[in-house]
Design a protein around this motif. Structure first.
Motif, PDB file in Angstrom:
ATOM      1  N   ALA A  53       0.832  -1.208   0.000  1.00 24.51           N
ATOM      2  CA  ALA A  53       0.000   0.000   0.000  1.00 24.51           C
ATOM      3  C   ALA A  53       0.866   1.258   0.000  1.00 24.51           C
ATOM      4  O   ALA A  53       0.547   2.247  -0.681  1.00 24.51           O
ATOM      5  CB  ALA A  53      -0.921  -0.012   1.217  1.00 24.51           C
ATOM      6  N   GLN A  54       1.987   1.239   0.736  1.00 25.14           N
ATOM      7  CA  GLN A  54       2.903   2.384   0.747  1.00 25.14           C
ATOM      8  C   GLN A  54       3.453   2.644  -0.653  1.00 25.14           C
ATOM      9  O   GLN A  54       3.626   3.794  -1.077  1.00 25.14           O
ATOM     10  CB  GLN A  54       4.066   2.119   1.713  1.00 25.14           C
ATOM     11  CG  GLN A  54       3.679   2.047   3.181  1.00 25.14           C
ATOM     12  CD  GLN A  54       4.825   1.492   4.027  1.00 25.14           C
ATOM     13  OE1 GLN A  54       5.803   0.947   3.519  1.00 25.14           O
ATOM     14  NE2 GLN A  54       4.688   1.639   5.335  1.00 25.14           N
ATOM     15  N   ALA A  55       3.734   1.543  -1.368  1.00 29.59           N
ATOM     16  CA  ALA A  55       4.353   1.657  -2.689  1.00 29.59           C
ATOM     17  C   ALA A  55       3.411   2.249  -3.733  1.00 29.59           C
ATOM     18  O   ALA A  55       3.863   2.709  -4.790  1.00 29.59           O
ATOM     19  CB  ALA A  55       4.846   0.286  -3.144  1.00 29.59           C
ATOM     20  N   LEU A  56       2.121   2.254  -3.451  1.00 30.45           N
ATOM     21  CA  LEU A  56       1.162   2.818  -4.396  1.00 30.45           C
ATOM     22  C   LEU A  56       1.270   4.336  -4.489  1.00 30.45           C
ATOM     23  O   LEU A  56       0.824   4.944  -5.461  1.00 30.45           O
ATOM     24  CB  LEU A  56      -0.264   2.434  -3.986  1.00 30.45           C
ATOM     25  CG  LEU A  56      -0.620   0.948  -4.069  1.00 30.45           C
ATOM     26  CD1 LEU A  56      -2.025   0.709  -3.539  1.00 30.45           C
ATOM     27  CD2 LEU A  56      -0.489   0.441  -5.511  1.00 30.45           C
ATOM     28  N   LYS A  57       1.858   4.942  -3.452  1.00 26.58           N
ATOM     29  CA  LYS A  57       1.997   6.393  -3.446  1.00 26.58           C
ATOM     30  C   LYS A  57       3.419   6.770  -3.043  1.00 26.58           C
ATOM     31  O   LYS A  57       3.688   7.183  -1.933  1.00 26.58           O
ATOM     32  CB  LYS A  57       0.984   7.017  -2.473  1.00 26.58           C
ATOM     33  CG  LYS A  57       0.900   8.529  -2.592  1.00 26.58           C
ATOM     34  CD  LYS A  57      -0.118   9.103  -1.619  1.00 26.58           C
ATOM     35  CE  LYS A  57      -0.160  10.632  -1.724  1.00 26.58           C
ATOM     36  NZ  LYS A  57      -1.118  11.225  -0.728  1.00 26.58           N
ATOM     37  N   LYS A  58       4.339   6.592  -3.990  1.00 29.47           N
ATOM     38  CA  LYS A  58       5.743   6.906  -3.724  1.00 29.47           C
ATOM     39  C   LYS A  58       5.990   8.407  -3.843  1.00 29.47           C
ATOM     40  O   LYS A  58       5.213   9.151  -4.453  1.00 29.47           O
ATOM     41  CB  LYS A  58       6.654   6.156  -4.690  1.00 29.47           C
ATOM     42  CG  LYS A  58       6.764   4.668  -4.403  1.00 29.47           C
ATOM     43  CD  LYS A  58       7.833   4.022  -5.266  1.00 29.47           C
ATOM     44  CE  LYS A  58       8.027   2.559  -4.911  1.00 29.47           C
ATOM     45  NZ  LYS A  58       9.093   1.926  -5.743  1.00 29.47           N
ATOM     46  N   VAL A  59       7.108   8.832  -3.279  1.00 29.87           N
ATOM     47  CA  VAL A  59       7.529  10.232  -3.380  1.00 29.87           C
ATOM     48  C   VAL A  59       7.855  10.543  -4.845  1.00 29.87           C
ATOM     49  O   VAL A  59       8.544   9.755  -5.509  1.00 29.87           O
ATOM     50  CB  VAL A  59       8.776  10.482  -2.496  1.00 29.87           C
ATOM     51  CG1 VAL A  59       9.311  11.891  -2.690  1.00 29.87           C
ATOM     52  CG2 VAL A  59       8.433  10.224  -1.025  1.00 29.87           C
ATOM     53  N   PRO A  60       7.377  11.659  -5.385  1.00 31.23           N
ATOM     54  CA  PRO A  60       7.674  12.018  -6.786  1.00 31.23           C
ATOM     55  C   PRO A  60       9.177  12.135  -7.039  1.00 31.23           C
ATOM     56  O   PRO A  60       9.946  12.475  -6.140  1.00 31.23           O
ATOM     57  CB  PRO A  60       6.984  13.380  -6.946  1.00 31.23           C
ATOM     58  CG  PRO A  60       5.944  13.424  -5.873  1.00 31.23           C
ATOM     59  CD  PRO A  60       6.505  12.640  -4.719  1.00 31.23           C
ATOM     60  N   ASP A  61       9.583  11.882  -8.284  1.00 33.57           N
ATOM     61  CA  ASP A  61      11.000  11.876  -8.642  1.00 33.57           C
ATOM     62  C   ASP A  61      11.704  13.180  -8.279  1.00 33.57           C
ATOM     63  O   ASP A  61      12.835  13.174  -7.780  1.00 33.57           O
ATOM     64  CB  ASP A  61      11.164  11.606 -10.142  1.00 33.57           C
ATOM     65  CG  ASP A  61      10.856  10.164 -10.494  1.00 33.57           C
ATOM     66  OD1 ASP A  61      10.748   9.331  -9.562  1.00 33.57           O
ATOM     67  OD2 ASP A  61      10.712   9.860 -11.702  1.00 33.57           O
ATOM     68  N   GLU A  62      11.039  14.322  -8.564  1.00 33.56           N
ATOM     69  CA  GLU A  62      11.717  15.595  -8.297  1.00 33.56           C
ATOM     70  C   GLU A  62      12.001  15.788  -6.808  1.00 33.56           C
ATOM     71  O   GLU A  62      13.027  16.367  -6.424  1.00 33.56           O
ATOM     72  CB  GLU A  62      10.893  16.777  -8.838  1.00 33.56           C
ATOM     73  CG  GLU A  62       9.501  16.934  -8.235  1.00 33.56           C
ATOM     74  CD  GLU A  62       8.440  16.129  -8.953  1.00 33.56           C
ATOM     75  OE1 GLU A  62       7.239  16.445  -8.756  1.00 33.56           O
ATOM     76  OE2 GLU A  62       8.799  15.202  -9.722  1.00 33.56           O
ATOM     77  N   LEU A  63      11.119  15.282  -5.944  1.00 34.25           N
ATOM     78  CA  LEU A  63      11.347  15.391  -4.503  1.00 34.25           C
ATOM     79  C   LEU A  63      12.402  14.388  -4.041  1.00 34.25           C
ATOM     80  O   LEU A  63      13.194  14.690  -3.142  1.00 34.25           O
ATOM     81  CB  LEU A  63      10.045  15.168  -3.735  1.00 34.25           C
ATOM     82  CG  LEU A  63       9.053  16.322  -3.755  1.00 34.25           C
ATOM     83  CD1 LEU A  63       7.790  15.971  -2.971  1.00 34.25           C
ATOM     84  CD2 LEU A  63       9.694  17.595  -3.168  1.00 34.25           C
ATOM     85  N   ARG A  64      12.434  13.218  -4.646  1.00 35.35           N
ATOM     86  CA  ARG A  64      13.467  12.234  -4.301  1.00 35.35           C
ATOM     87  C   ARG A  64      14.849  12.813  -4.560  1.00 35.35           C
ATOM     88  O   ARG A  64      15.764  12.664  -3.744  1.00 35.35           O
ATOM     89  CB  ARG A  64      13.284  10.952  -5.113  1.00 35.35           C
ATOM     90  CG  ARG A  64      12.135  10.088  -4.642  1.00 35.35           C
ATOM     91  CD  ARG A  64      12.220   8.678  -5.177  1.00 35.35           C
ATOM     92  NE  ARG A  64      12.146   8.619  -6.637  1.00 35.35           N
ATOM     93  CZ  ARG A  64      13.159   8.293  -7.435  1.00 35.35           C
ATOM     94  NH1 ARG A  64      14.338   8.028  -6.924  1.00 35.35           N
ATOM     95  NH2 ARG A  64      12.999   8.266  -8.742  1.00 35.35           N
ATOM     96  N   ILE A  65      15.009  13.481  -5.690  1.00 32.37           N
ATOM     97  CA  ILE A  65      16.296  14.109  -6.026  1.00 32.37           C
ATOM     98  C   ILE A  65      16.621  15.212  -5.033  1.00 32.37           C
ATOM     99  O   ILE A  65      17.752  15.336  -4.553  1.00 32.37           O
ATOM    100  CB  ILE A  65      16.259  14.661  -7.466  1.00 32.37           C
ATOM    101  CG1 ILE A  65      16.108  13.513  -8.468  1.00 32.37           C
ATOM    102  CG2 ILE A  65      17.506  15.487  -7.766  1.00 32.37           C
ATOM    103  CD1 ILE A  65      15.810  13.952  -9.888  1.00 32.37           C
ATOM    104  N   LYS A  66      15.644  15.997  -4.691  1.00 32.98           N
ATOM    105  CA  LYS A  66      15.829  17.089  -3.734  1.00 32.98           C
ATOM    106  C   LYS A  66      16.269  16.550  -2.370  1.00 32.98           C
ATOM    107  O   LYS A  66      17.219  17.058  -1.759  1.00 32.98           O
ATOM    108  CB  LYS A  66      14.519  17.864  -3.596  1.00 32.98           C
ATOM    109  CG  LYS A  66      14.491  18.912  -2.476  1.00 32.98           C
ATOM    110  CD  LYS A  66      13.106  19.540  -2.388  1.00 32.98           C
ATOM    111  CE  LYS A  66      12.928  20.372  -1.131  1.00 32.98           C
ATOM    112  NZ  LYS A  66      13.773  21.585  -1.145  1.00 32.98           N
TER     113      LYS A  66
END
Length: 339
Positions: free
Chosen positions: A86-99
């Motif tokens: 269920a957590q994996a269904l809403k991952k952090v967006p790529d741009e925020l992961r890079i940030k």
């Protein structure tokens, strides 16, 4: 660095199903969970077969505050996997992961600016879990025992170790990639430059640390590698291997897969599989023992211990059961290893 919710328990700890070894951390955990493991001095290692408290009868679960090595059943494992899916269904967006990756040191600076030395408890359990730190310490000036702590945080390992080894010729090198954390260590009244040197260093850097290669007897890495991106583990392990003497030892403790703190995380926190961002914008990974073994064997270490530290913590007043899990290991640099 250090880690939010890092802990080894009072009477002893726990984990869950798959894998073989330990974990913990997440945004808004109750105070009873956050620091409990660090708050009491244990008399017996959590991984010992003797002196620990085992739950033989489920009817007795609320008779004590904690139980050791409580195994999960298939239903609990299935529930854990469903929560992670269920957590994996809403991952952090790529741009925020890079940030978050680029700003990781600043996030830890902010953490220590906010908390100083008030968040983590001193690790008075070091002698119990890692007796190697205190065995055969030199008492004269002819030989020095050098310890290197990676991710010293606010000094919760440094100062208990200095106090316990006060009459021995021990010198502690302590690094953290948060300048604020290093400043907190240096501002402690117990900080003594004759016995310790705290400095800023990122263990994932391609530049080796300012420590003489092959000069360290014991490296300490407690709740640190979980805070860095998995792609940087190889570099971190290489830097640790480089500074250890042949025959030197790495002491490791970190968060394990399916720990309560992992399963409590909501959607929008998962950066990658088993790697998350907390509410304070620091990151945490939850290991299996297989991952830990591969990481250190690939880095040239011999595995001496690699185990899951399981613990069931009970809130008797609220009739709550909380399953914790950490991975603990000891890894030796071979005597014939090149620096």
């Amino acid at each position: 660095m250090a880690d939010d919710n890092e802990q080894p328990p009072p009477p002893s700890p726990q984990p869950p199903p798959a894998g073989t070894h330990q974990a913990a951390a997440g945004p808004a955990l109750p105070a009873t969970i956050r620091r409990q493991e660090e708050s009491q001095k244990k008399q017996v290692s959590s991984l010992s077969e003797f002196g620990t408290r085992f739950l033989a009868n489920e009817d007795d679960v609320y008779n004590f505050n904690a139980w050791d090595n409580v195994e999960w059943d298939s239903e609990q494992e299935t529930e854990a996997l469903e929560k992670i899916a269920a957590q994996a269904l809403k991952k952090v967006p790529d741009e925020l992961r890079i940030k978050y990756d680029e700003e990781a040191p600043q996030m830890w600076d902010q953490f220590y600016t906010n908390n100083q030395n008030r968040f983590f408890k001193d690790r008075h359990w070091l002698r119990t879990e890692f007796p190697e730190l205190f065995e055969n310490l030199p008492r004269d000036q002819s030989t020095r025992f050098d310890v290197f702590e990676i991710g010293c945080g606010a000094g919760n390992t440094v100062f208990p170790l200095m106090a316990e080894a006060a009459d021995a010729n021990v010198f502690i090198h302590a690094c953290d990639y948060s300048k604020v954390a290093v400043d907190v260590v240096k501002s402690n009244p117990a900080y003594d430059e004759k016995k310790c040197r705290a400095f800023v260093y990122d263990i994932t850097s391609t530049t080796p640390p300012d420590v003489e290669p092959g000069s360290i007897d014991v490296c300490i890495c407690i709740f640190v590698l979980s805070a860095i991106h998995p792609s940087s583990w190889r570099t971190a392990v290489s830097n640790i291997h480089r500074v250890l003497k042949p025959g030197g030892l790495l002491l490791f403790r970190d968060y394990g897969r399916y720990d309560l703190a992992q399963l409590r995380l909501k959607g929008g926190r998962m950066l990658e599989d088993n790697f998350y961002i907390r509410g304070d914008k620091t990151r945490v990974y939850f290991f299996t023992t297989e991952e830990v073994q591969a990481m250190f064997e690939d880095g040239g270490f011999v595995v001496e211990q690699n185990a899951v530290d399981r613990r069931l913590i009970v809130n008797r007043a609220r009739q709550l059961k909380m399953y914790r899990q950490w991975v603990q290991g000891k890894f030796r640099k071979p005597l014939d290893a090149a620096t």
